[in-house]
Design a protein around this motif. Sequence first.
Motif, PDB file in Angstrom:
ATOM      1  N   PRO B 324      53.178 -22.796 -80.631  1.00 21.68           N
ATOM      2  CA  PRO B 324      52.754 -21.398 -80.488  1.00 21.68           C
ATOM      3  C   PRO B 324      53.731 -20.486 -81.220  1.00 21.68           C
ATOM      4  CG  PRO B 324      53.536 -22.291 -78.373  1.00 21.68           C
ATOM      5  CD  PRO B 324      53.772 -23.351 -79.399  1.00 21.68           C
ATOM      6  N   ILE B 325      53.224 -19.810 -82.247  1.00 22.24           N
ATOM      7  CA  ILE B 325      54.089 -18.988 -83.103  1.00 22.24           C
ATOM      8  C   ILE B 325      53.621 -17.536 -83.076  1.00 22.24           C
ATOM      9  CG2 ILE B 325      54.755 -20.861 -84.651  1.00 22.24           C
ATOM     10  CD1 ILE B 325      52.568 -19.893 -86.601  1.00 22.24           C
ATOM     11  N   GLY B 326      54.532 -16.657 -83.395  1.00 21.74           N
ATOM     12  CA  GLY B 326      54.145 -15.252 -83.426  1.00 21.74           C
ATOM     13  C   GLY B 326      55.114 -14.414 -84.234  1.00 21.74           C
ATOM     14  N   MET B 327      54.710 -13.160 -84.397  1.00 23.55           N
ATOM     15  CA  MET B 327      55.560 -12.167 -85.047  1.00 23.55           C
ATOM     16  C   MET B 327      55.567 -10.934 -84.160  1.00 23.55           C
ATOM     17  SD  MET B 327      53.979 -11.948 -88.840  1.00 23.55           S
ATOM     18  CE  MET B 327      52.859 -13.214 -89.333  1.00 23.55           C
ATOM     19  N   GLY B 328      56.626 -10.173 -84.302  1.00 28.05           N
ATOM     20  CA  GLY B 328      56.666  -8.927 -83.553  1.00 28.05           C
ATOM     21  C   GLY B 328      57.876  -8.116 -83.955  1.00 28.05           C
ATOM     22  N   TYR B 329      57.819  -6.822 -83.638  1.00 30.62           N
ATOM     23  CA  TYR B 329      58.955  -5.946 -83.913  1.00 30.62           C
ATOM     24  C   TYR B 329      59.911  -5.961 -82.728  1.00 30.62           C
ATOM     25  CZ  TYR B 329      56.741  -4.148 -88.086  1.00 30.62           C
ATOM     26  OH  TYR B 329      56.187  -4.048 -89.334  1.00 30.62           O
TER      27      TYR B 329
END
Lengths: 129, 363
Positions: B324-329
């Motif tokens: 499970p991968i993600g991006m975010g600030y």
Amino acid sequence: MAENIPADLKYTREHEWTRAKGHLIVVGITDHAQSSLGDVVYVELPKVGASLTEGKQFGVIESTKAVSELYSPVSGKVVNVNQALVDNPSTVNTDPYGEGWILEVEPSDTKQLDGLLDAAAYTALLQNT
Amino acid sequence: MALRTPLNEAHRKLGARMVDFAGWDMPVQYSSIIAEHEAVRRAVGLFDVSHMGEIEFTGPGALETANRLISNDLVRCKDGQAVYAGLLTEQGTFVDDVVAYRFSPERIFICVNSSNREKDFAWMREHAQGVKPVDRSSDFAQIAVQGPKAEALVQRLTKTDVSKAQVDTYRFTEGEVAGVKCIISRTGYTGEDGFELYCASDRAEALWNALLQEGQADGVMACGLGARDSLRTEMKYALYGNDIDEAHTALEAGLGWIVKLDKPGGFIGKQALEKQKAEGVQRKLVGFVLTGSGIPRHGYPILKDGQRVGEVTSGTMGPSVKKPIGMGYVPAALASEGATFDVEIRGRAVAAQVVKTPFWKKP
């Protein structure tokens, strides 16, 4: 689209199926549901011993794109969950009525099953949606 | 009524599941998002990206006019070269992310996101000093051919040499593919080798069918927006509206490499970015892996010590990375590799760790 709707099961309007197993009820999601969801990549299950309430959310199933809630067909107690789905959630896609079962419930009242849809009524539901 | 690309009927014939995407009736998947994703990683996949917009600047001064509108530098490019760039606000945030093609100093072609086409066009008309832009979106269809077998497939359908020696990454040429006149561009948004083919709208179906037919031997698959999203997420490529927007600057998004602060003539947003660079970036877009169980999704809160410090912009179960991968600030202090925080998933705090990106690297 041809749907696989086994005649010996009972169904909910939220696309879960139920199968009587002695005094227990096995619950899964239908072929239509798995097909609509697409590739299932995550299943969040309740704990064994948890209480379920008919029509209330008991878990979550996630596909590549979407998060979907699972609703309990009956009220009762969870006596078994399909732990194998944690490692291989795609089993829900490949064998929704078999190895892709989700949990077993001990219903508080077996008469609850009477309120579920039979295969003909579920087929009609799909045709009207 | 939803907008339709010239390939709409072709998608329906293939049994695609169609969804509304920014007003367009587009295929999200044909068979399985994971199978389509893997076809692109291992063989070749076709994407209908005709919903993207094309805006052209032609005539004397086209290069200078367009170059002032984008953050990257087309003047440093050769004819036949393309660049990934931002159209930025005065604050250095994104109006859009685009690919700009330099045919010659008198012809510049800019590919924009479908959801931003009208906004971009109006913005360009307002800010263009010199040549006025022309919206040519309805003239063009676009098919992306992506994957390790893309070159062999396209080469069998064209007499134009499309080898890397002739058409390297971010280079393009013109030629006929399957008898259809195309701009053949070695670009894409999947992390794999491949091409984006621009052709006249009324020839798109012929080209699509020829690619599908000829690609049988390669294991070609028609791929929908679902696979496009998981492929780009594994590369940490930004999606407008999720990872980049008018609220986050190019430097915060980690896209400083498409911002040429030193280019002659400057560009819109330059001053704000120079200031931000000097003062230091306070928040950054990071890539993370969940170390607890769950899947991060757009909009989920990012927590540190129980306090909300950011938000997930994109997330998925990476079909190739199998995590499970993600991006975010997140605040700059949490942006370095190895930093940990939690992602709130349905009221539960799930542990996550910042990792080096792209998430996916070819084995």
